[in-house]
Design an enzyme around this catalytic site. Structure first.
Site, PDB file in Angstrom:
ATOM      1  N   ASN A 104      23.396  52.456  44.827  1.00  0.00           N
ATOM      2  CA  ASN A 104      22.859  52.287  43.478  1.00  0.00           C
ATOM      3  C   ASN A 104      22.798  53.612  42.729  1.00  0.00           C
ATOM      4  OD1 ASN A 104      22.559  49.693  44.270  1.00  0.00           O
ATOM      5  ND2 ASN A 104      20.347  49.761  44.522  1.00  0.00           N
ATOM      6  N   HIS A 121      27.224  56.685  45.159  1.00  0.00           N
ATOM      7  CA  HIS A 121      27.995  56.414  43.935  1.00  0.00           C
ATOM      8  C   HIS A 121      27.449  57.135  42.708  1.00  0.00           C
ATOM      9  CE1 HIS A 121      29.681  52.466  45.883  1.00  0.00           C
ATOM     10  NE2 HIS A 121      30.312  53.552  46.297  1.00  0.00           N
TER      11      HIS A 121
HETATM   12  C1  BJW Z   1      19.993  40.159  46.604  1.00  0.00           C
HETATM   13  C2  BJW Z   1      19.017  39.929  45.627  1.00  0.00           C
HETATM   14  C3  BJW Z   1      17.674  40.031  46.031  1.00  0.00           C
HETATM   15  C4  BJW Z   1      20.934  39.718  44.700  1.00  0.00           C
HETATM   16  N1  BJW Z   1      17.390  40.334  47.306  1.00  0.00           N
HETATM   17  N2  BJW Z   1      19.695  40.449  47.850  1.00  0.00           N
HETATM   18  C5  BJW Z   1      39.242  50.259  52.065  1.00  0.00           C
HETATM   19  C6  BJW Z   1      39.533  48.913  52.060  1.00  0.00           C
HETATM   20  C7  BJW Z   1      39.711  48.234  50.859  1.00  0.00           C
HETATM   21  C8  BJW Z   1      39.608  48.865  49.639  1.00  0.00           C
HETATM   22  C9  BJW Z   1      39.326  50.204  49.617  1.00  0.00           C
HETATM   23  C10 BJW Z   1      39.150  50.887  50.820  1.00  0.00           C
HETATM   24  N3  BJW Z   1      38.847  52.170  50.507  1.00  0.00           N
HETATM   25  C11 BJW Z   1      38.853  52.312  49.172  1.00  0.00           C
HETATM   26  C12 BJW Z   1      39.139  51.130  48.599  1.00  0.00           C
HETATM   27  C13 BJW Z   1      39.243  50.902  47.137  1.00  0.00           C
HETATM   28  C14 BJW Z   1      37.912  50.722  46.453  1.00  0.00           C
HETATM   29  C15 BJW Z   1      37.267  49.454  47.017  1.00  0.00           C
HETATM   30  O1  BJW Z   1      36.371  49.484  47.821  1.00  0.00           O
HETATM   31  N4  BJW Z   1      37.723  48.306  46.549  1.00  0.00           N
HETATM   32  C16 BJW Z   1      37.216  47.025  47.023  1.00  0.00           C
HETATM   33  C17 BJW Z   1      36.295  46.422  45.980  1.00  0.00           C
HETATM   34  C18 BJW Z   1      38.382  46.145  47.316  1.00  0.00           C
HETATM   35  N5  BJW Z   1      37.046  51.870  46.625  1.00  0.00           N
HETATM   36  C19 BJW Z   1      37.100  52.938  45.827  1.00  0.00           C
HETATM   37  O2  BJW Z   1      37.896  53.004  44.912  1.00  0.00           O
HETATM   38  C20 BJW Z   1      36.146  54.076  46.126  1.00  0.00           C
HETATM   39  N6  BJW Z   1      36.826  55.309  46.149  1.00  0.00           N
HETATM   40  C21 BJW Z   1      37.659  55.664  47.123  1.00  0.00           C
HETATM   41  O3  BJW Z   1      37.862  54.973  48.086  1.00  0.00           O
HETATM   42  O4  BJW Z   1      38.226  56.884  46.950  1.00  0.00           O
HETATM   43  C22 BJW Z   1      39.175  57.338  47.928  1.00  0.00           C
HETATM   44  C23 BJW Z   1      40.417  57.775  47.246  1.00  0.00           C
HETATM   45  C24 BJW Z   1      40.364  58.335  45.997  1.00  0.00           C
HETATM   46  C25 BJW Z   1      41.525  58.743  45.391  1.00  0.00           C
HETATM   47  C26 BJW Z   1      42.731  58.568  46.037  1.00  0.00           C
HETATM   48  C27 BJW Z   1      42.758  58.013  47.299  1.00  0.00           C
HETATM   49  C28 BJW Z   1      41.592  57.619  47.909  1.00  0.00           C
HETATM   50  C29 BJW Z   1      35.119  54.212  45.021  1.00  0.00           C
HETATM   51  C30 BJW Z   1      34.245  53.039  44.889  1.00  0.00           C
HETATM   52  C31 BJW Z   1      33.297  53.230  43.703  1.00  0.00           C
HETATM   53  C32 BJW Z   1      32.472  51.994  43.415  1.00  0.00           C
HETATM   54  N7  BJW Z   1      31.809  52.168  42.172  1.00  0.00           N
HETATM   55  C33 BJW Z   1      30.918  51.146  41.687  1.00  0.00           C
HETATM   56  C34 BJW Z   1      30.516  51.499  40.235  1.00  0.00           C
HETATM   57  C35 BJW Z   1      29.531  52.652  40.242  1.00  0.00           C
HETATM   58  C36 BJW Z   1      29.159  53.084  38.856  1.00  0.00           C
HETATM   59  C37 BJW Z   1      28.359  52.069  38.112  1.00  0.00           C
HETATM   60  O5  BJW Z   1      27.254  51.684  38.557  1.00  0.00           O
HETATM   61  O6  BJW Z   1      28.818  51.655  37.062  1.00  0.00           O
HETATM   62  O7  BJW Z   1      29.744  51.042  42.514  1.00  0.00           O
HETATM   63  S1  BJW Z   1      31.595  49.517  41.826  1.00  0.00           S
HETATM   64  C38 BJW Z   1      30.073  48.684  42.170  1.00  0.00           C
HETATM   65  O8  BJW Z   1      30.152  48.074  43.493  1.00  0.00           O
HETATM   66  C39 BJW Z   1      29.020  49.804  42.265  1.00  0.00           C
HETATM   67  C40 BJW Z   1      28.224  49.369  43.471  1.00  0.00           C
HETATM   68  O9  BJW Z   1      27.546  50.480  44.017  1.00  0.00           O
HETATM   69  C41 BJW Z   1      29.268  48.775  44.386  1.00  0.00           C
HETATM   70  C42 BJW Z   1      28.739  47.819  45.412  1.00  0.00           C
HETATM   71  O10 BJW Z   1      28.131  46.720  44.811  1.00  0.00           O
HETATM   72  P1  BJW Z   1      26.842  46.071  45.491  1.00  0.00           P
HETATM   73  O11 BJW Z   1      25.731  47.031  45.482  1.00  0.00           O
HETATM   74  O12 BJW Z   1      27.210  45.489  46.796  1.00  0.00           O
HETATM   75  O13 BJW Z   1      26.470  44.953  44.414  1.00  0.00           O
HETATM   76  P2  BJW Z   1      26.977  43.452  44.273  1.00  0.00           P
HETATM   77  O14 BJW Z   1      26.671  42.990  42.910  1.00  0.00           O
HETATM   78  O15 BJW Z   1      28.385  43.323  44.725  1.00  0.00           O
HETATM   79  O16 BJW Z   1      26.091  42.627  45.324  1.00  0.00           O
HETATM   80  C43 BJW Z   1      24.703  42.407  45.168  1.00  0.00           C
HETATM   81  C44 BJW Z   1      24.206  41.672  46.412  1.00  0.00           C
HETATM   82  O17 BJW Z   1      22.808  41.555  46.330  1.00  0.00           O
HETATM   83  C45 BJW Z   1      24.765  40.258  46.560  1.00  0.00           C
HETATM   84  O18 BJW Z   1      25.223  40.103  47.887  1.00  0.00           O
HETATM   85  C46 BJW Z   1      23.567  39.355  46.272  1.00  0.00           C
HETATM   86  O19 BJW Z   1      23.584  38.165  47.031  1.00  0.00           O
HETATM   87  C47 BJW Z   1      22.418  40.254  46.686  1.00  0.00           C
HETATM   88  N8  BJW Z   1      21.135  40.010  45.999  1.00  0.00           N
HETATM   89  N9  BJW Z   1      19.581  39.653  44.458  1.00  0.00           N
HETATM   90  C48 BJW Z   1      18.337  40.513  48.220  1.00  0.00           C
HETATM   91  N10 BJW Z   1      16.595  39.807  45.172  1.00  0.00           N
END
Ligand code: BJW
Ligand code: ZN
Length: 251
Positions: A104, A121
């Site tokens: 977060n 992040h």
């Molecule tokens: C509750 C609830 C309640 C609701 N109680 N629960 C390996 C494999 C595959 C892909 C990749 C890999 N390595 C890299 C990648 C690519 C990519 C990636 O991961 N893509 C996948 C999505 C497919 N990753 C990247 O690009 C990363 N960088 C990288 O790897 O660089 C290396 C590199 C660079 C250059 C060249 C070569 C290599 C960077 C990732 C950055 C993510 N950024 C974001 C935005 C941040 C800024 C912003 O806030 O605007 O981060 S994306 C967004 O997703 C944000 C979050 O931190 C992140 C995760 O989301 P999160 O927290 O899980 O939220 P939700 O909404 O998905 O889920 C909420 C959950 O809560 C749900 O499950 C609900 O059920 C639950 N919930 N209420 C309990 N009350």
């Protein structure tokens, strides 16, 4: 194992543990009123992440991306940590080491008083210039126009990690170390699909930690858990810390 209540195994682990790690995502802040990304009420139901959360999108339309972050900052400023954040803080009273590795950007763990926080992040309250990298924590801005650097004229962007960008290396390495050493890893409110962040609980498990998920529902990483507790983190975490308090007072 999948269950929806605190079981004997978790209680026994809580008794013997010294080091606890929390890996948190947007779900922990949902009860504070901050929308999650994915899921039913997620912000990305309406907006596509690739249109806003990457550097090319910012270069293509900096004003739009800036406006989106100003909107989210306003929400963050108007909200407060919830019972889940405070329960995590209270673990510090009972364990030798408590670390919070968060995806977060909302600062709510810090505002709840948690000491050891690893922000993978970035942080929405900070900004920096894309050309000279100077930091601008408080920047004067008309919300709908991206500000420019007063030193070099470059665009100012939020200090968050977008898709395709590297995570802060030192922070990630420290988080990895903490994951390797923890006895219990709680995975709270995250879909666990964004990498490399999602490796953290897996690293903990490979190194012998007991993995406990707290989420409203099953996720893509539920099958990796030793225990899944389904419900709101703002309700389940206070139940767990109450057990810990009772247990520790008895001893
Ligand atoms: C509750 C609830 C309640 C609701 N109680 N629960 C390996 C494999 C595959 C892909 C990749 C890999 N390595 C890299 C990648 C690519 C990519 C990636 O991961 N893509 C996948 C999505 C497919 N990753 C990247 O690009 C990363 N960088 C990288 O790897 O660089 C290396 C590199 C660079 C250059 C060249 C070569 C290599 C960077 C990732 C950055 C993510 N950024 C974001 C935005 C941040 C800024 C912003 O806030 O605007 O981060 S994306 C967004 O997703 C944000 C979050 O931190 C992140 C995760 O989301 P999160 O927290 O899980 O939220 P939700 O909404 O998905 O889920 C909420 C959950 O809560 C749900 O499950 C609900 O059920 C639950 N919930 N209420 C309990 N009350
Ligand atoms: Zn500059």
């Amino acid at each position: 194992m999948q269950t929806s209540s605190i079981n004997i195994e978790l209680i026994s682990k809580l008794k013997s543990a010294n080091k606890i790690l929390f890996f948190t995502g947007a779900g922990i802040s949902a009860e504070s009123g901050i929308p999650t990304f994915r899921g039913k009420d997620g912000i990305w139901n309406k907006l596509k992440p690739e249109e806003l959360a990457n550097f090319n999108a910012f270069l293509k339309n900096p004003d739009l991306v800036w406006e989106w972050y100003q909107y989210r900052r306003k929400i963050v400023n108007e909200t407060n940590p919830n019972k889940g954040h405070y329960a995590i803080k209270e673990f510090e009273n009972y364990y030798k080491e408590v670390n919070v590795v968060t995806q977060n950007v909302d600062n709510l763990h810090r505002r709840a008083g948690t000491k050891n926080i690893f922000e993978l992040h970035g942080n929405i309250e900070r900004n920096y210039c894309v050309d000279c990298y100077k930091n601008f924590d408080n920047v004067e801005s008309d919300n709908s126009k991206v500000p420019h650097c007063k030193y070099c004229g470059g665009l100012i962007r939020p200090d968050v990690v977008w898709f395709g960008e590297m995570l802060p290396q030192e922070i990630f390495s420290e988080a990895e170390q903490k994951a390797k050493m923890c006895d219990i890893c709680f995975v709270v409110g995250t879909t666990g699909i964004v990498y490399p962040a999602a490796y953290i609980p897996m690293i903990a498990k490979e190194n012998g930690a007991f993995l406990v998920e707290i989420n409203l529902n099953e996720t893509e990483i539920s099958d990796k858990m030793d225990l899944s507790l389904f419900g709101k983190s703002g309700e389940i975490l206070p139940l767990i810390i109450t057990k810990v308090r009772e247990m520790k007072l008895k001893n």
